[in-house]
Design a protein around this motif. Structure first.
Motif, PDB file in Angstrom:
ATOM      1  N   LYS A 116       3.453  24.483   3.230  1.00  0.00           N
ATOM      2  CA  LYS A 116       2.305  24.258   2.188  1.00  0.00           C
ATOM      3  C   LYS A 116       2.695  24.695   0.545  1.00  0.00           C
ATOM      4  O   LYS A 116       2.817  24.324  -0.685  1.00  0.00           O
ATOM      5  N   ASN A 117       3.409  25.504   0.770  1.00  0.00           N
ATOM      6  CA  ASN A 117       4.642  26.444  -0.213  1.00  0.00           C
ATOM      7  C   ASN A 117       5.224  25.087  -1.268  1.00  0.00           C
ATOM      8  O   ASN A 117       5.201  25.062  -2.605  1.00  0.00           O
ATOM      9  N   SER A 118       6.139  24.858  -0.976  1.00  0.00           N
ATOM     10  CA  SER A 118       6.926  23.547  -1.174  1.00  0.00           C
ATOM     11  C   SER A 118       6.329  22.676  -1.519  1.00  0.00           C
ATOM     12  O   SER A 118       6.853  21.970  -2.695  1.00  0.00           O
ATOM     13  N   TYR A 119       5.400  22.117  -1.238  1.00  0.00           N
ATOM     14  CA  TYR A 119       3.879  21.548  -2.106  1.00  0.00           C
ATOM     15  C   TYR A 119       3.544  21.878  -2.871  1.00  0.00           C
ATOM     16  O   TYR A 119       2.656  21.016  -3.988  1.00  0.00           O
ATOM     17  N   ARG A 161       3.976  32.713  15.943  1.00  0.00           N
ATOM     18  CA  ARG A 161       4.634  33.145  14.394  1.00  0.00           C
ATOM     19  C   ARG A 161       6.327  32.410  14.040  1.00  0.00           C
ATOM     20  O   ARG A 161       5.507  32.237  12.953  1.00  0.00           O
ATOM     21  N   LEU A 162       6.671  31.543  14.284  1.00  0.00           N
ATOM     22  CA  LEU A 162       7.118  30.565  14.223  1.00  0.00           C
ATOM     23  C   LEU A 162       6.677  29.447  13.293  1.00  0.00           C
ATOM     24  O   LEU A 162       7.173  28.765  12.480  1.00  0.00           O
ATOM     25  N   LYS A 163       5.656  28.880  13.904  1.00  0.00           N
ATOM     26  CA  LYS A 163       4.750  28.442  14.053  1.00  0.00           C
ATOM     27  C   LYS A 163       3.993  28.123  12.919  1.00  0.00           C
ATOM     28  O   LYS A 163       3.906  27.332  11.457  1.00  0.00           O
ATOM     29  N   LEU A 164       3.701  29.675  12.460  1.00  0.00           N
ATOM     30  CA  LEU A 164       2.655  29.826  11.363  1.00  0.00           C
ATOM     31  C   LEU A 164       3.395  30.368  10.195  1.00  0.00           C
ATOM     32  O   LEU A 164       3.409  29.528   8.229  1.00  0.00           O
ATOM     33  N   SER A 165       4.557  30.847  10.117  1.00  0.00           N
ATOM     34  CA  SER A 165       5.707  30.807   9.025  1.00  0.00           C
ATOM     35  C   SER A 165       6.388  29.381   8.279  1.00  0.00           C
ATOM     36  O   SER A 165       6.446  28.912   7.720  1.00  0.00           O
ATOM     37  N   MET A 166       6.428  28.097   9.261  1.00  0.00           N
ATOM     38  CA  MET A 166       6.800  26.715   9.089  1.00  0.00           C
ATOM     39  C   MET A 166       5.655  26.154   8.416  1.00  0.00           C
ATOM     40  O   MET A 166       6.046  25.991   7.273  1.00  0.00           O
ATOM     41  N   LEU A 167       4.177  26.657   8.471  1.00  0.00           N
ATOM     42  CA  LEU A 167       3.039  25.764   7.535  1.00  0.00           C
ATOM     43  C   LEU A 167       3.397  26.668   6.342  1.00  0.00           C
ATOM     44  O   LEU A 167       2.616  25.665   5.839  1.00  0.00           O
ATOM     45  N   ARG A 168       3.253  27.887   6.645  1.00  0.00           N
ATOM     46  CA  ARG A 168       3.587  28.455   5.425  1.00  0.00           C
ATOM     47  C   ARG A 168       4.428  27.890   4.168  1.00  0.00           C
ATOM     48  O   ARG A 168       4.577  27.724   3.143  1.00  0.00           O
TER      49      ARG A 168
END
Length: 768
Positions: A765-768, A755-762
């Motif tokens: 993605k939003n930062s770019y 879950r943490l990994k998915l949150s960090m990837l999200r």
């Protein structure tokens, strides 16, 4: 009534046909009207004159009623001269009506055929498509009707000379029509002679591409059709199954081994009968009737190199040249290097080019010319850098080429190609093993010792011919069985049809029990297909091939199969060199040959006993006895039935009665054919991928047949209350969030990590 007859031409026509002499005056008056209308029509021929057309059709209908009138005899000539002089200018409907009137006069034999055909070719210059169709149809129908009752050879020769001159005409439409007429007459069986075929062949190197393509398609375009199987051939197959059924029962074996051996013999007999009764659907008789095939092949090949035609036209020319080379055994050395330029996997229609390369090979082509083609196929197709389908087609093309000229292959290349028999892909190893089977039958010496297979009696009788060598036998192989007296009904009985067959089988079983023979007889005929249709059969054959090709196991005596084979071959060579004293078998043969001189009647043998005696003979003894039989008697149908039975037994009988192997005898590759079918090159043993429509159809069928998703248990009582899990789905979020919070606390480390990994990837993605 008389006044109405002048204007009502159909009524007058009816009355004249019933009583011509009574209505002669009315006919003459109408003829005068026709003469006046003709003069008026000549003043403006481009206009449509319906009255003139009616008068012409009326006179054409009743002209046969007054055959002695000079005016009526001149009527067809006037219409012919009108069409010749004013044909292109006439109105299309008027021109069509005048032509129909001439055709009507020709059908009533009031016009000679050559005159009307000449007029038809003059009218082909008119720009009228429907008129050209009618002209071509009339010419074909008229010539067909002329030859319907009897062949008029003088008129046919005149017509053929006329059409051959039209092939040299400058007008392309006239040339094309003349060619179409001759081709259609050949197909209808009217002109099926050499003269017609050679006239058509002269158009194969025409300057007009359309005419050249039409002529070439006549010779090479008859590939579609179905095999013709008659009911008589099917019955003969079942009869021959019964003939060969007792051939293997030479020595005592177990029941299981006996049944397997009998199935082999049945399969061999059925395959042989299929080859004899098989009639090719292709019609290549026209290619055989060509007078000078070498000149035609050279001219077409010259056009192929000089002209810049479309690729489809070049394929037709390659096909024509290859067939002429293969059928007539021509020599065109420059053709093979030309084919090599197209033998690449990325080439369009490369399978057809591979087929043409195989068709152009025959036994009299020097191996030095064919070996570069063979090497190109091996280097460009049979490599690991291409897909398995490409490798399979390359091996199939090499097999078909070697089937026509076995001397084109060298030993090193063959060992490399046979090495693919253990490839991971099914299509590759089946193609490689078919190549190995071909050389087992035609030239086993090129193979390694472990891949030569088990020699059979039929293989030992044959000889490996050198290039250019040809041997003619003065006997029929298998005729040596005729020296033994056997019962004719043993070879000519039916197999599984009616009560007679059952009675004959019961008699055989009773004889077997009296002699203490426990052999079993299969009642049902074995159905054999020439190609492998099921996946299980292919897998079983591949396993049996592996046991033959790579199995070097020992026999019961501790000796290997190779050692036994070597000892047997050495003994045979030693016996052939020496001149042994006549054995017991030779004495019996002389006794049966000189049966007329002996006073005692000869012993009548059973079928299996006679075949057993034949198997004991050496190939030299069989050839001697067969030649004596052929020079001393005429053969009947019963004799040929015995020959077929013993030949079928030789195909599965191991040489010198060695122990039977587990290998199933593979059907022989076909004999030399005039044309290599495209399916033999594209024969890849692989399941084809379904298209999208077929996959969707299968999916929908499965969905309808299967059950719905969910628990298969279901509720015992459909009116019972719901469970807590089902109730929780209907509750609002505030009532359930404390349970979700507790479930998060109970989650494992790996779940938290994911879950943490998915949150960090999200977030990334939003930062770019």
């Amino acid at each position: 009534m008389a006044s109405k007859l002048i204007t009502n031409l159909p009524h007058l026509q009816n009355f004249i046909k019933r009583d011509p002499e009574s209505y002669r005056e009315e006919f003459e008056s109408q003829f005068v009207y026709y003469v006046d209308a003709l003069e008026i029509f000549k003043l403006s021929p481009s206009n449509k004159d319906f009255k003139f057309y009616e008068l012409v059709m009326f006179l054409a209908q009743v002209a046969q009623c007054y055959p002695d009138d000079e005016e009526v005899l001149e009527f067809p000539n006037e219409i012919v001269s009108l069409l010749r002089t004013q044909g292109p200018v006439l109105h299309p409907e008027t021109r069509m009506g005048l032509l129909k009137a001439l055709i009507l006069l020709r059908n009533k034999n009031l016009l000679p055929p050559m005159l009307l055909i000449d007029v038809c070719f003059d009218l082909l210059r008119c720009q009228d498509k429907s008129l050209r169709k009618l002209l071509q149809l009339h010419i074909i129908t008229d010539i067909k009707n002329i030859n319907s009752k009897s062949k008029n050879m003088v008129l046919n020769r005149e017509l053929q000379d006329f059409l051959s001159k039209k092939l040299l005409d400058n007008h392309a439409v006239a040339v094309k029509t003349a060619l179409d007429v001759m081709i259609e007459l050949y197909r209808k069986g009217v002109w099926r002679d050499k003269r017609n075929v050679n006239i058509i062949a002269s158009a194969c190197y025409s300057k007009v591409a359309k005419i050249m393509v039409t002529a070439i398609k006549f010779f090479v375009g008859n590939d579609e059709g179905e095999m013709e199987d008659s009911s008589d051939s099917e019955e003969e197959e079942h009869v021959n199954v019964k003939k060969a059924m007792l051939a293997i029962r030479v020595k005592k074996n177990s029941k299981k081994k006996e049944r397997l051996n009998m199935e082999k013999v049945k399969k061999a007999a059925i395959d042989n009968n299929k080859k004899k009764n098989q009639k090719l659907s292709f019609d290549f008789s026209a290619l055989h009737l060509i007078h000078d095939p070498q000149t035609i092949a050279e001219k077409i090949f010259k056009i192929f190199n000089k002209r810049n035609e479309r690729f489809e036209v070049k394929l037709l020319m390659m096909n024509m040249v290859s067939r002429l080379i293969g059928i007539h055994q021509l020599y065109l050395s420059n053709f093979y290097p030309t084919l090599q330029r197209y033998l690449f996997p990325h080439q369009r229609e490369v399978t057809k080019v591979m087929t043409y390369a195989a068709q152009a090979a025959h036994a009299l082509v020097p191996p030095d010319d064919l070996h570069p083609v063979l090497r190109s196929l091996a280097d460009n197709f049979v490599t690991e850098r291409y897909s398995c389908e490409v490798m399979s087609m390359g091996l199939n093309a090499i097999r078909e080429l070697c089937n026509r000229n076995i001397h084109a292959m060298d030993e090193d290349l063959l060992q490399d190609l046979v090495g693919y028999r253990n490839h991971r892909d099914k299509g590759v190893y089946m193609a490689s093993r078919s190549l190995m089977t071909l050389f087992r039958q035609k030239n086993p010496e090129l193979l390694e010792r472990k891949t030569r297979g088990v020699p059979t009696e039929l293989l030992k009788e044959g000889e490996v011919l050198q290039f250019g060598e040809n041997t003619a036998k003065n006997f029929i192989p298998g005729a040596e069985i005729l020296v033994f007296k056997t019962k004719a009904e043993d070879f000519m009985k039916d197999d599984g049809f009616g009560s007679d067959s059952n009675c004959s089988e019961d008699e055989e079983m009773e004889e077997g029990e009296e002699n203490g023979d426990k052999d079993t007889v299969l009642d049902e005929p074995v159905e054999v297909n020439s190609t492998i249709t099921s996946q299980e059969d292919e897998e079983s054959e591949s396993e049996e091939y592996d046991s033959d090709c790579d199995g070097d196991g020992e026999n019961d005596d501790g000796e290997t199969d190779d050692d036994n084979e070597k000892e047997n071959t050495d003994n045979d060579e030693q016996k052939a060199q020496e001149q042994p004293v006549p054995s017991k078998t030779n004495k019996e043969l002389k006794k049966f040959i000189n049966e007329d001189k002996s006073s005692e009647p000869p012993k009548i043998m059973k079928k299996k006993e006679a075949i057993s005696e034949v198997m004991k003979m050496t190939p030299t003894e069989r050839a001697t006895v067969a030649s004596d039989i052929m020079s001393s008697r005429f053969l009947t149908d019963e004799d040929f039935a015995r020959i077929d039975a013993v030949q079928a037994a030789k195909q599965v009988e191991r040489f010198k009665n060695k122990k039977s192997s587990k290998r199933k005898r593979e059907a022989e590759l076909g004999e030399d054919r005039d044309v290599v079918p495209l399916s033999s090159i594209e024969m890849i043993y692989k399941k084809r991928r379904h298209d999208k429509a077929a996959r969707m159809k299968t999916t929908l069928e499965v969905r309808q047949s299967r059950q719905k998703y969910g628990s298969t248990k279901g509720r015992m009582n459909p009116h019972a209350s719901t469970t807590n899990r089902e109730k929780s789905k209907a509750k609002i979020f505030d009532m359930m969030k404390h349970k979700m919070r507790s479930s998060k606390q109970k989650s494992t480390f790996q779940e938290k990590q994911s879950r943490l990994k998915l949150s960090m990837l999200r977030q990334l993605k939003n930062s770019y």
